[in-house]
Motif scaffolding. Structure first.
Motif, PDB file in Angstrom:
ATOM      1  N   TYR A 129       0.782  -1.240   0.000  1.00  0.00           N
ATOM      2  CA  TYR A 129       0.000   0.000   0.000  1.00  0.00           C
ATOM      3  C   TYR A 129       0.813   1.290   0.000  1.00  0.00           C
ATOM      4  N   GLN A 131       2.445   3.372  -1.876  1.00  0.00           N
ATOM      5  CA  GLN A 131       2.591   3.517  -3.321  1.00  0.00           C
ATOM      6  C   GLN A 131       3.836   4.287  -3.740  1.00  0.00           C
ATOM      7  N   GLU A 141      -3.248   6.600   0.776  1.00  0.00           N
ATOM      8  CA  GLU A 141      -2.795   5.210   0.725  1.00  0.00           C
ATOM      9  C   GLU A 141      -3.552   4.353   1.745  1.00  0.00           C
ATOM     10  N   MET A 145      -6.074   0.948   1.297  1.00  0.00           N
ATOM     11  CA  MET A 145      -5.972  -0.265   2.107  1.00  0.00           C
ATOM     12  C   MET A 145      -7.309  -0.584   2.783  1.00  0.00           C
TER      13      MET A 145
END
Length: 183
Positions: A129, A131, A141, A145
């Protein structure tokens, strides 16, 4: 407490309850498919039903400002301008309040909740997650998730519902009155 103060407090609670009831009714009426969320299409439909000629692009601007957990839907909490479960979770995990969740924060927070995450689990979470690979999860992010987790839980429930309806030993229907309750 003097009578006047107590009387004013009771009136305020009554007005607050009526406002909450009005919000629940407005949300429920707009939620055409009764899933507990408002989609972009439901938003557009409500505006048009009330004689407001609005484009999807115009609704999109408003919609994106309300969709705080970035799942493409408006929950009752978002509709009312209240904090979502995702926002509350992020704030709880962001121990130093810098707007990011670091690996040590995730481990420390998991220990507080009793669901201790191993270093391996945290590393796997960040690998999937984080990124931009800065070793911290931004709110964006974190939403990715949480939404993935929510989607997989929903898929699991739907599979369970299908198994239950075939075998006759399914669970009792969920209480739809809890749909619009405040956390």
């Amino acid at each position: 407490m003097p009578f006047r103060a107590a009387h004013c407090l009771m009136l305020q609670k009554g007005v607050g309850k009526r406002k909450e009831d009005d919000l629940i009714k407005a949300f429920s009426d707009a939620d055409k498919n009764h899933d507990g969320y408002l989609s972009m299409d439901e938003y557009v439909r409500v505006f048009r039903e009330h004689g407001v000629n609005i484009t999807k692009e115009e609704v999109s601007i408003y919609f994106s400002s309300k969709d705080k957990d970035r799942d493409g839907l408006i929950s009752y909490q978002e509709f009312c301008g209240r904090k979502t479960v995702t926002e509350k979770a992020f704030e709880a995990l962001d121990i130093n309040s810098d707007g990011y969740i670091s690996k040590p924060e995730m481990i420390a927070a998991s220990q507080r909740t009793g669901r201790r995450l191993s270093k391996t689990e945290v590393e796997a979470t960040f690998k999937e997650y984080d990124q931009n690979k800065d070793n911290k999860l931004s709110y964006s992010e974190f939403c990715v998730m949480m939404n993935k987790r929510r989607t997989s839980e929903k898929d699991g429930e739907q599979a369970e519902d299908k198994r239950g309806s075939r075998g006759g030993g399914g669970q009792a229907p969920r209480d739809s009155s809890k749909k619009y309750q405040v956390d």
